[in-house]
Design an enzyme around this catalytic site. Structure first.
Site, PDB file in Angstrom:
ATOM      1  N   SER A   1      46.467  35.256  28.260  1.00 56.91           N
ATOM      2  CA  SER A   1      45.996  35.786  26.987  1.00 56.91           C
ATOM      3  C   SER A   1      45.291  37.128  27.206  1.00 56.91           C
ATOM      4  O   SER A   1      45.874  38.026  27.810  1.00 56.91           O
ATOM      5  CB  SER A   1      45.081  34.753  26.317  1.00 56.91           C
ATOM      6  OG  SER A   1      44.867  35.061  24.970  1.00 56.91           O
TER       7      SER A   1
ATOM      8  N   ASP B   1      54.935  33.757  20.030  1.00 59.90           N
ATOM      9  CA  ASP B   1      53.550  33.536  20.435  1.00 59.90           C
ATOM     10  C   ASP B   1      52.684  33.292  19.196  1.00 59.90           C
ATOM     11  O   ASP B   1      52.628  34.125  18.284  1.00 59.90           O
ATOM     12  CB  ASP B   1      53.054  34.762  21.197  1.00 59.90           C
ATOM     13  CG  ASP B   1      51.652  34.588  21.737  1.00 59.90           C
ATOM     14  OD1 ASP B   1      50.703  34.689  20.936  1.00 59.90           O
ATOM     15  OD2 ASP B   1      51.499  34.345  22.947  1.00 59.90           O
TER      16      ASP B   1
ATOM     17  N   HIS C   1      50.850  29.445  22.608  1.00 62.85           N
ATOM     18  CA  HIS C   1      50.147  30.598  23.179  1.00 62.85           C
ATOM     19  C   HIS C   1      49.553  30.180  24.520  1.00 62.85           C
ATOM     20  O   HIS C   1      48.654  29.354  24.589  1.00 62.85           O
ATOM     21  CB  HIS C   1      49.036  31.073  22.243  1.00 62.85           C
ATOM     22  CG  HIS C   1      48.258  32.247  22.777  1.00 62.85           C
ATOM     23  ND1 HIS C   1      48.819  33.496  22.932  1.00 62.85           N
ATOM     24  CD2 HIS C   1      46.975  32.361  23.212  1.00 62.85           C
ATOM     25  CE1 HIS C   1      47.912  34.331  23.409  1.00 62.85           C
ATOM     26  NE2 HIS C   1      46.793  33.668  23.609  1.00 62.85           N
TER      27      HIS C   1
END
Length: 390
Positions: A176, A272, A339
């Site tokens: 991330s 995502d 994600h």
């Protein structure tokens, strides 16, 4: 919490936070680098940098995996100040149990065959800028420190003193916002080692695309503008990139990765969930909230909304093309509605639903790192978003 003196040389987007609870294993306790405070290398609240370390063993003793924790960014004084009350802005609020050593961080051979016996480090994230900020002045009203770049330097200097400088193999990874950081700091990490060391970088869910939202505008670009300005990030972004465009655009992987010389592997999904929710279908781009339920649960999307998601997929892939197809570049791009994948054991190696061409993510990344083949895989069989859970 372990405290160590550094006597050696050197409105938040909560949906991006990666808190793992898959295995009850959290590696070593948190180490604070108290000596870094004198150098101004501190979290948002002025507390010292922190990391967690799990020592390698056997054949992995000379190998190092440095993984950067995710946790979004903060874009205003108010937003950053709110982080000083949690683990994403202050090491005072961190616990070792906040982060579990699973997936790419696991020390079990059957779960993490290529990196299980390496020295594995989690670089705890507490600056809100993907470790790019460096502002000398401290806000007297809030005591906020924007010093992410110094935090990164302080942690790697500590690791070098613990033996990382003798590494045979080294991998900088992240998920991330940490995945973005692993791209932005990739060449800097490479420069820490002699030419004889195999050094590569791995980004999971960090390829945030510069694409239009539902309104046809680039509203997320303004968010990056505020982050880079507030944190003084421009001086720590790739100079070749910033010489050609405004600094905040160089916060996007698609604009900076052509200048990255070190081998990089990208693990990403074309759907995502962070990007769908915060780049494509923000409240500003969708004022009537027509996409609100769909962006949370694809099972309730209309056919028109599915088509818009598919269009977003193609826009993402167009932004992804600049990664290049040279042998030093690797990628594993699926169509899962999720994600982050490398920190979750079931996604990393435990569930066939996450495989491409019958190859698990763990195997793909390992094959790429050890030059066992060119790994460049994009799922073209199923262009519909799905949860990838069986």
């Amino acid at each position: 919490m372990k405290v160590r003196s550094n006597k050696w040389l050197p409105h938040s987007l909560v949906s991006i936070f990666i808190l793992l609870k898959i295995e009850n294993t959290s590696g070593e306790g948190i180490t604070l680098i108290e000596g870094a405070v004198a150098k101004g290398a501190v979290c948002l609240d002025g507390s010292p940098p922190a990391y967690q370390f799990d020592a390698g063993f056997g054949e992995g003793l000379q190998n190092w995996l440095v993984h950067i924790q995710g946790g979004g960014w903060c874009y205003s004084v108010k937003d950053c100040y709110s982080r000083t009350y949690n683990l994403y802005g202050s090491s005072k609020n961190m616990k070792s149990s906040d982060y579990n050593f699973t997936g790419i961080m696991s020390n079990k051979q059957e779960l993490n065959p290529n990196f299980y016996n390496w020295n594995r480090v989690v670089m705890r994230y507490c600056d809100g800028s993907s470790f790019t900020g460096d502002v000398e002045a401290v806000d007297p009203a809030t005591n906020l420190h924007f010093r992410g770049a110094r935090v990164f330097n302080a942690i790697v200097e500590e690791l070098l003193s613990k033996g990382m400088k003798f590494a045979s193999n080294a991998l900088l990874s992240g998920s991330s916002a940490g995945g973005l950081a692993s791209i932005l700091h990739c060449d800097k990490f490479r420069d820490l080692f002699p030419k004889s060391t195999r050094v590569k970088c791995f980004s999971d869910a960090g390829y945030f695309a510069h694409v239009k939202d539902l309104s046809g505008e680039y509203k997320f670009e303004g968010y990056y503008d505020m982050i880079v300005t507030l944190h003084g990030s421009s001086k720590n972004l790739n100079p070749e990139c910033t010489s050609k465009m405004k600094p905040s655009l160089c916060f996007y992987p698609q604009f900076v990765i052509p200048y990255v010389k070190t081998p990089v592997f990208i693990l990403q999904t074309t759907y995502d969930t962070f990007q769908v929710q915060n780049i494509l279908a923000t409240p500003q781009a969708d004022p009537k909230g027509l996409f609100t339920k769909c962006k949370e649960d694809i099972n309730v999307c209309s056919s028109a909304q599915i088509q818009r998601l598919q269009d977003f997929r193609w826009e993402f892939l167009e932004a992804f093309l600049v990664v290049g197809n040279g042998t030093s570049r690797g990628w594993f791009v699926n169509n899962c509605f999720t994600h982050g994948q490398c920190e979750y054991q079931s996604k990393w190696s435990g569930n066939s639903a996450w495989e491409l061409n019958h190859k698990a993510i763990a195997q793909a990344v390992g094959d790429w790192f050890y030059d066992r083949g060119t790994i460049q895989m994009i799922d073209t069989q199923n262009v519909l978003p799905h949860y990838c859970i069986k």
